[in-house]
Design an enzyme around this catalytic site. Structure first.
Site, mmCIF file in Angstrom:
data_model
loop_
_atom_site.group_PDB
_atom_site.id
_atom_site.type_symbol
_atom_site.label_atom_id
_atom_site.label_comp_id
_atom_site.label_asym_id
_atom_site.label_seq_id
_atom_site.Cartn_x
_atom_site.Cartn_y
_atom_site.Cartn_z
ATOM 1 N N ASN A 11 0.867 -1.172 0.000
ATOM 2 C CA ASN A 11 0.000 0.000 0.000
ATOM 3 C C ASN A 11 0.905 1.224 0.000
ATOM 4 O OD1 ASN A 11 -1.817 2.023 0.555
ATOM 5 N ND2 ASN A 11 -2.322 1.307 2.623
ATOM 6 N N TRP A 12 1.019 1.858 -1.173
ATOM 7 C CA TRP A 12 1.934 3.009 -1.271
ATOM 8 C C TRP A 12 1.356 4.242 -0.587
ATOM 9 C CZ3 TRP A 12 3.897 3.075 -7.094
ATOM 10 C CH2 TRP A 12 4.595 1.886 -7.358
ATOM 11 N N LYS A 13 0.084 4.202 -0.236
ATOM 12 C CA LYS A 13 -0.605 5.358 0.355
ATOM 13 C C LYS A 13 -0.391 6.585 -0.547
ATOM 14 C CE LYS A 13 -0.246 3.208 4.837
ATOM 15 N NZ LYS A 13 -0.166 3.336 6.272
ATOM 16 N N HIS A 101 -9.507 1.125 4.862
ATOM 17 C CA HIS A 101 -8.264 1.339 5.600
ATOM 18 C C HIS A 101 -8.542 2.283 6.776
ATOM 19 C CE1 HIS A 101 -4.210 2.537 6.594
ATOM 20 N NE2 HIS A 101 -3.811 1.448 5.960
ATOM 21 N N GLU A 103 -6.978 4.704 7.855
ATOM 22 C CA GLU A 103 -6.769 6.124 7.534
ATOM 23 C C GLU A 103 -8.001 6.698 6.846
ATOM 24 O OE1 GLU A 103 -3.040 5.533 5.524
ATOM 25 O OE2 GLU A 103 -2.155 4.963 7.452
ATOM 26 N N GLU A 173 -5.354 -4.913 10.544
ATOM 27 C CA GLU A 173 -4.327 -3.913 10.822
ATOM 28 C C GLU A 173 -4.658 -3.170 12.112
ATOM 29 O OE1 GLU A 173 -2.296 -2.743 6.846
ATOM 30 O OE2 GLU A 173 -4.035 -1.468 7.141
ATOM 31 N N GLY A 179 2.390 2.391 10.807
ATOM 32 C CA GLY A 179 3.318 3.501 10.609
ATOM 33 C C GLY A 179 3.986 3.980 11.889
ATOM 34 N N SER A 219 3.414 -1.915 10.400
ATOM 35 C CA SER A 219 4.870 -1.958 10.579
ATOM 36 C C SER A 219 5.474 -3.325 10.246
ATOM 37 C CB SER A 219 5.266 -1.517 11.996
ATOM 38 O OG SER A 219 4.786 -0.213 12.254
ATOM 39 N N GLY A 240 2.840 -1.068 4.275
ATOM 40 C CA GLY A 240 2.871 0.347 3.910
ATOM 41 C C GLY A 240 4.297 0.792 3.642
ATOM 42 N N GLY A 241 4.928 1.380 4.664
ATOM 43 C CA GLY A 241 6.260 1.970 4.520
ATOM 44 C C GLY A 241 7.277 1.064 3.821
HETATM 45 P P1 PGA Z 1 2.807 0.366 7.630
HETATM 46 O O1 PGA Z 1 1.348 0.543 7.009
HETATM 47 O O2 PGA Z 1 3.366 -0.912 7.085
HETATM 48 O O3 PGA Z 1 3.581 1.571 7.171
HETATM 49 O O4 PGA Z 1 2.635 0.319 9.125
HETATM 50 C C1 PGA Z 1 0.491 -0.560 6.802
HETATM 51 C C2 PGA Z 1 -0.818 -0.094 6.234
HETATM 52 O O5 PGA Z 1 -1.362 0.906 6.726
HETATM 53 O O6 PGA Z 1 -1.365 -0.695 5.279
#
Ligand code: PGA
Length: 258
Positions: A11-13, A101, A103, A173, A179, A219, A240-241
């Site tokens: 997930n590049w966000k 998600h 977010e 998640e 994050g 994470s 994500g990251g």
């Molecule tokens: P993260 O994000 O790996 O940066 O914690 C995961 C996500 O929100 O899909």
């Protein structure tokens, strides 16, 4: 023991411009081909404006990953400024779409009802929802994580018309681990993912639910991913990251192939 193919989804966000996205997709394709990874389903979910460019890399380079979006609207077309219809995603080559998600729930007020409508619209267009769930730190500290996530799954998946387990992916998640560098333990993940699986059995029956992939996210990185994947009900990771560099992401995929 059901034989579910592991899945690693990136997930590049809101990261990577169009040009940066095309470069990253190309680098990832090169890295995966060089490592000759097989037996893992890989999905890349770039920002909306990057989708067509990444689809081009997948087509021309025969890149070994599928394309996913990060959001969708449930209507077919019309006066919904700023939104994207499922058919628009299909037309640029998306076969997956992240929905719900934390977010989007937190910053943009998405509800379980919205997520349920999005899932139904995606499934009708043969796009696989990667449907996210997860509890806040407050809920976890109150020991109510299982109850909270089970209720999310019941609401988000109510009435979905699927006939096989590969039409739906769930991503667990925990919000406090996204994050933040704070990961849940593999045991924490299994506790909730196991409860998710039981709920999926109640909704869809054993035959379908035993084939639905349940991912862990929060994470996840090359150094910790294998601990999660070894758990019975964790079938992959939503990353994500660590999906923002070809090197880190391909390392995770290689771990999942072990
Ligand atoms: P993260 O994000 O790996 O940066 O914690 C995961 C996500 O929100 O899909």
């Amino acid at each position: 023991m059901p034989n579910r193919t592991r899945m690693i989804a990136g997930n590049w966000k809101m990261n990577k411009t169009y040009s940066e996205g095309v470069t990253l997709a190309q680098e990832l394709s090169n890295a995966l081909k060089e490592a000759a990874v097989s037996g893992v389903d890989v999905v890349v979910c770039p920002p909306l404006v990057d989708l067509k460019g990444v689809a081009g890399v997948i087509d021309f380079d025969k890149a070994p990953f599928a394309l996913g979006a990060q959001n969708v609207y449930w209507e077919e077309s019309g006066a919904f400024t700023g939104e994207t219809a499922p058919g628009m995603l299909t037309d640029v080559g998306c076969t997956y779409c992240i929905i719900g998600h934390s977010e989007r729930r937190g910053y943009f007020g998405e509800t379980d009802e919205d997520i349920n409508k999005k899932s139904k619209a995606l499934i009708a267009h043969k796009i696989v929802p990667i449907s996210c769930c997860g509890e806040s730190l407050e809920t976890r500290e109150a020991g109510k994580q299982v109850e909270f996530v089970v209720n999310q799954i019941k609401a988000d998946c109510a009435g979905l018309d699927i006939t096989s387990g590969d039409q739906l992916v769930i991503a667990y998640e925990p919000i406090w681990a996204i994050g933040t560098g704070k990961t849940a333990t593999p045991e924490d993940a299994q506790e909730v993912c196991g409860a998710i699986r039981k709920t999926l059995v109640e909704i869809f029956g054993e035959a379908i639910a035993s084939q639905i992939r349940v991912l862990y996210g929060g994470s996840a990185k090359p150094g910790n991913v294998l601990g999660f994947l070894e758990k019975e009900d964790v079938d992959g990771a939503l990353v994500g990251g660590a999906s923002l560099t070809a090197d880190g992401f391909s390392q995770m995929i290689q771990k999942a192939a072990e």
